[in-house]
Design an enzyme around this catalytic site. Sequence first.
Site, short mmCIF file in Angstrom:
data_model
loop_
_atom_site.label_atom_id
_atom_site.label_comp_id
_atom_site.label_asym_id
_atom_site.label_seq_id
_atom_site.Cartn_x
_atom_site.Cartn_y
_atom_site.Cartn_z
N ASN A 9 0.87 -1.18 0.00
CA ASN A 9 0.00 0.00 0.00
C ASN A 9 0.91 1.22 0.00
O ASN A 9 1.52 1.54 1.01
CB ASN A 9 -0.88 -0.05 1.26
CG ASN A 9 -1.67 1.23 1.46
OD1 ASN A 9 -1.76 2.07 0.55
ND2 ASN A 9 -2.24 1.40 2.65
N LYS A 11 0.14 4.25 -0.13
CA LYS A 11 -0.47 5.43 0.51
C LYS A 11 -0.29 6.64 -0.43
O LYS A 11 -0.29 6.47 -1.64
CB LYS A 11 0.11 5.63 1.91
CG LYS A 11 0.01 4.34 2.74
CD LYS A 11 0.32 4.51 4.19
CE LYS A 11 0.18 3.16 4.90
NZ LYS A 11 0.36 3.27 6.36
N HIS A 95 -9.10 1.08 5.29
CA HIS A 95 -7.80 1.27 5.94
C HIS A 95 -7.97 2.20 7.14
O HIS A 95 -8.76 3.14 7.10
CB HIS A 95 -6.79 1.84 4.95
CG HIS A 95 -5.40 1.81 5.49
ND1 HIS A 95 -4.91 2.77 6.34
CD2 HIS A 95 -4.41 0.91 5.33
CE1 HIS A 95 -3.67 2.46 6.68
NE2 HIS A 95 -3.33 1.34 6.08
N GLU A 97 -6.30 4.61 8.19
CA GLU A 97 -6.10 6.04 7.91
C GLU A 97 -7.36 6.65 7.30
O GLU A 97 -7.68 7.81 7.54
CB GLU A 97 -4.87 6.22 7.00
CG GLU A 97 -3.59 5.96 7.78
CD GLU A 97 -2.44 5.41 6.98
OE1 GLU A 97 -2.48 5.46 5.72
OE2 GLU A 97 -1.49 4.90 7.60
N GLU A 167 -4.60 -4.82 10.92
CA GLU A 167 -3.57 -3.80 11.07
C GLU A 167 -3.80 -3.05 12.38
O GLU A 167 -4.60 -2.12 12.44
CB GLU A 167 -3.65 -2.79 9.90
CG GLU A 167 -3.37 -3.40 8.55
CD GLU A 167 -2.85 -2.36 7.57
OE1 GLU A 167 -1.82 -2.63 6.95
OE2 GLU A 167 -3.44 -1.27 7.44
N GLY A 173 3.40 2.35 10.75
CA GLY A 173 4.34 3.45 10.55
C GLY A 173 5.11 3.82 11.80
O GLY A 173 5.79 4.84 11.84
N SER A 213 4.31 -2.09 10.17
CA SER A 213 5.78 -2.17 10.28
C SER A 213 6.34 -3.53 9.86
O SER A 213 7.30 -4.02 10.46
CB SER A 213 6.24 -1.81 11.70
OG SER A 213 5.83 -0.48 12.01
P1 13P Z 1 3.68 0.44 7.63
O1 13P Z 1 4.16 -0.84 6.99
O2 13P Z 1 4.37 1.67 7.10
O3 13P Z 1 3.65 0.34 9.12
O4 13P Z 1 2.13 0.62 7.16
C1 13P Z 1 1.25 -0.42 7.29
C2 13P Z 1 0.01 -0.09 6.57
O5 13P Z 1 -0.75 0.74 7.00
C3 13P Z 1 -0.27 -0.82 5.32
O6 13P Z 1 -1.57 -0.59 4.88
#
Ligand code: 13P
Length: 251
Positions: A9, A11, A95, A97, A167, A173, A213
């Site tokens: 992803n 983002k 997601h 976010e 997640e 992140g 992560s």
């Molecule tokens: P990270 O791998 O940067 O922690 O992000 C995970 C994520 O949100 C994937 O959708």
Amino acid sequence: MRRPIMAANWKMNCTVSQARELVSALKGLVSEVSGVDIVLAPPFTSLPEVAKLIADTDISLAAQNMHWEESGAYTGEISPVMLKDIGCTYIIIGHSERRAYFGETDDTVNKKLKAALHYGLNPIVCVGESLAQREAGETTQVVGAQLQAGLAGLTADEVNRVVLAYEPVWAIGTGKTATPEQANEVHGFMRQQLSAAFNEATAQAVRIQYGGSVKPDNVAELMAQSHIDGALVGGAGLKADSFAGIVKFEG
Ligand code: 13P
């Protein structure tokens, strides 16, 4: 045996030229890989270019969000039909976010999920608890409620086509990965929920990715867990060599 599925992803990262560079490098690194589904989810602006670049590979294309309607007066939105038209076969839904910053709810997740299934896109549905919820001992309650409401009204056959992604928000992140045991425990709980709501065969068939992560050096121990079938990768998906390392998790 569930087939592993590794998704990047991206983002809100990468211009079209950066996307071209990343995908060109990645293609070379994963050309020999078999037995793993590889999915790339660039931003909307790079989808057509990435579609062209992966046309001669087994890599699949995903969008990071969509509206549930086919067309209409929804300024700024993208429909499932438009995504199919440019070669997307997967769609990331719900997601954290999007839930945290853009008003995504279990109800909109459910609408988008039904639309994805209707229009023939493979959904990757994300669930996960915040740090406060984990510390309050509410993880299974939160994840259970997200699953129940998100998958409401689906048949077992439809659920078989869904990929789930666990997640934990506190691991996204942050560099803090859930331990493989912590993740596996929640994945196992999710399977129990699927078994109760649908049936045991569906619960065993659905693939559940872990996200938060994930890196080349922690992916193998995550994938060794009985209920973890893949990874949904953020940061490490933006570098060809690190995502290739994740895709080749056995090595
Ligand atoms: P990270 O791998 O940067 O922690 O992000 C995970 C994520 O949100 C994937 O959708």
